[in-house]
Design a protein around this motif. Sequence first.
Motif, PDB file in Angstrom:
ATOM      1  N   PRO A 110       0.814  -1.225   0.000  1.00 14.05           N
ATOM      2  CA  PRO A 110       0.000   0.000   0.000  1.00 14.05           C
ATOM      3  C   PRO A 110       0.841   1.266   0.000  1.00 14.05           C
ATOM      4  O   PRO A 110       1.964   1.297   0.531  1.00 14.05           O
ATOM      5  N   THR A 111       0.302   2.326  -0.590  1.00 12.73           N
ATOM      6  CA  THR A 111       0.950   3.632  -0.553  1.00 12.73           C
ATOM      7  C   THR A 111       0.899   4.171   0.875  1.00 12.73           C
ATOM      8  O   THR A 111       0.243   3.605   1.746  1.00 12.73           O
ATOM      9  N   ALA A 112       1.550   5.298   1.098  1.00 13.06           N
ATOM     10  CA  ALA A 112       1.628   5.864   2.451  1.00 13.06           C
ATOM     11  C   ALA A 112       0.249   6.155   3.025  1.00 13.06           C
ATOM     12  O   ALA A 112      -0.045   5.821   4.173  1.00 13.06           O
ATOM     13  N   LEU A 156      -1.549   2.895   3.717  1.00 13.74           N
ATOM     14  CA  LEU A 156      -0.964   2.256   4.895  1.00 13.74           C
ATOM     15  C   LEU A 156      -1.475   2.926   6.171  1.00 13.74           C
ATOM     16  O   LEU A 156      -1.727   2.259   7.175  1.00 13.74           O
ATOM     17  N   ARG A 157      -1.629   4.242   6.111  1.00 13.30           N
ATOM     18  CA  ARG A 157      -2.159   4.986   7.257  1.00 13.30           C
ATOM     19  C   ARG A 157      -3.568   4.507   7.608  1.00 13.30           C
ATOM     20  O   ARG A 157      -3.910   4.351   8.778  1.00 13.30           O
ATOM     21  N   LEU A 198      -3.236   1.000   9.295  1.00  9.18           N
ATOM     22  CA  LEU A 198      -2.719   1.091  10.658  1.00  9.18           C
ATOM     23  C   LEU A 198      -3.770   1.685  11.597  1.00  9.18           C
ATOM     24  O   LEU A 198      -3.903   1.252  12.751  1.00  9.18           O
ATOM     25  N   ALA A 199      -4.512   2.674  11.109  1.00 11.55           N
ATOM     26  CA  ALA A 199      -5.590   3.257  11.924  1.00 11.55           C
ATOM     27  C   ALA A 199      -6.660   2.211  12.221  1.00 11.55           C
ATOM     28  O   ALA A 199      -7.162   2.129  13.353  1.00 11.55           O
ATOM     29  N   VAL A 200      -7.005   1.412  11.231  1.00  2.05           N
ATOM     30  CA  VAL A 200      -8.011   0.362  11.409  1.00  2.05           C
ATOM     31  C   VAL A 200      -7.564  -0.639  12.480  1.00  2.05           C
ATOM     32  O   VAL A 200      -8.362  -1.054  13.333  1.00  2.05           O
ATOM     33  N   ILE A 201      -6.295  -1.030  12.447  1.00  2.00           N
ATOM     34  CA  ILE A 201      -5.785  -1.981  13.432  1.00  2.00           C
ATOM     35  C   ILE A 201      -5.905  -1.405  14.840  1.00  2.00           C
ATOM     36  O   ILE A 201      -6.344  -2.088  15.778  1.00  2.00           O
ATOM     37  N   LYS A 202      -5.550  -0.133  14.991  1.00  2.00           N
ATOM     38  CA  LYS A 202      -5.616   0.493  16.311  1.00  2.00           C
ATOM     39  C   LYS A 202      -7.077   0.690  16.761  1.00  2.00           C
ATOM     40  O   LYS A 202      -7.396   0.513  17.942  1.00  2.00           O
ATOM     41  N   GLY A 204      -2.670  13.237   9.163  1.00  2.00           N
ATOM     42  CA  GLY A 204      -1.312  12.703   9.145  1.00  2.00           C
ATOM     43  C   GLY A 204      -0.548  12.920  10.433  1.00  2.00           C
ATOM     44  O   GLY A 204       0.617  12.536  10.538  1.00  2.00           O
ATOM     45  N   SER A 205      -1.188  13.541  11.424  1.00  2.00           N
ATOM     46  CA  SER A 205      -0.528  13.745  12.718  1.00  2.00           C
ATOM     47  C   SER A 205      -1.547  13.589  13.844  1.00  2.00           C
ATOM     48  O   SER A 205      -2.734  13.856  13.659  1.00  2.00           O
ATOM     49  N   MET A 206      -1.039  13.160  15.006  1.00  2.00           N
ATOM     50  CA  MET A 206      -1.917  12.999  16.162  1.00  2.00           C
ATOM     51  C   MET A 206      -2.292  14.371  16.709  1.00  2.00           C
ATOM     52  O   MET A 206      -1.504  15.320  16.634  1.00  2.00           O
ATOM     53  N   PRO A 207      -3.487  14.498  17.285  1.00  2.00           N
ATOM     54  CA  PRO A 207      -3.902  15.801  17.830  1.00  2.00           C
ATOM     55  C   PRO A 207      -3.070  16.180  19.044  1.00  2.00           C
ATOM     56  O   PRO A 207      -2.614  15.312  19.804  1.00  2.00           O
ATOM     57  N   GLU A 208      -2.844  17.484  19.204  1.00  2.00           N
ATOM     58  CA  GLU A 208      -2.155  17.958  20.401  1.00  2.00           C
ATOM     59  C   GLU A 208      -3.069  17.793  21.604  1.00  2.00           C
ATOM     60  O   GLU A 208      -4.275  18.022  21.526  1.00  2.00           O
ATOM     61  N   ASP A 209      -2.492  17.400  22.726  1.00  2.00           N
ATOM     62  CA  ASP A 209      -3.289  17.149  23.924  1.00  2.00           C
ATOM     63  C   ASP A 209      -3.423  18.431  24.731  1.00  2.00           C
ATOM     64  O   ASP A 209      -2.751  18.632  25.734  1.00  2.00           O
ATOM     65  N   ASN A 210      -4.305  19.321  24.261  1.00  2.00           N
ATOM     66  CA  ASN A 210      -4.535  20.578  24.978  1.00  2.00           C
ATOM     67  C   ASN A 210      -5.942  20.640  25.555  1.00  2.00           C
ATOM     68  O   ASN A 210      -6.513  21.710  25.757  1.00  2.00           O
TER      69      ASN A 210
END
Length: 239
Positions: free
Chosen positions: A78-80, A83-84, A87-91, A217-223
């Motif tokens: 899979p492309t990037a 693949l994302r 991986l999200a589905v697995i989590k 493409g990035s996790m949210p900041e924990d604010n």
Amino acid sequence: MNEDTHIVSSFDRDLEQIQAHIMKMGGLVEQAIIDASQSLIQRDEELSEQVREKDAAIDALEELINEEAARVIALRSPTAIDLRIILAVIKISGNLERIGDYSKNMAKRNSVLVQMPPIEGSRRALGRMAKEVQMMLKDALDAYIQRDVELAREILERDHEIDQMYNALFREFLTFMMEDPRHITPCMHLHFIAKNTERMGDHVTAIAEQVVYLVTGSMPEDNRPKVEIAKTLDDASNS
């Protein structure tokens, strides 16, 4: 149809199948929360047993999703971005499985609680907390399907309400235990149900975070606003 087109078409079908499994799994987990909560409110041992029995189907779907995701990664290169998604589905499936386990644990404890005198008001308060978690999960799954980052971020904000509900119940159970030693055992079971429900909220939050990651493409900041979680009753009794 050339070979490249065929490969893309096969990958899309594989991905659609995995995502269909995720939604089926999510529906089973939502129902597990609802049924476990109802079994608690209604002191229904038969419904508790059904929740426990149905957990096997949730576990089987997680295993199937992991197997199919691994096969797609191995065979489809899979492309990037694809693949994302995988991986999200697995989590997400891992978080759903844990929520299912907590629902099963709620049902297990209810089977013990029905043998004890009820603690006034506690079951419906726990039911309201479980309902809020179930609605958060429904919205998290909708956010995943719709790739809705704003809805996912809203769910992150709502988790602190679950923490506040847990803290209020913790104080209530502690008061009951101090007023009458006969309340200690049922309140301990009710407390563990409350704690498991609070942890369900954490896993729903983790699903929402995966939606944000998937889209941006990035996790949210924990604010998010912080809510200090009360000690467990074991800690409180030893302090």
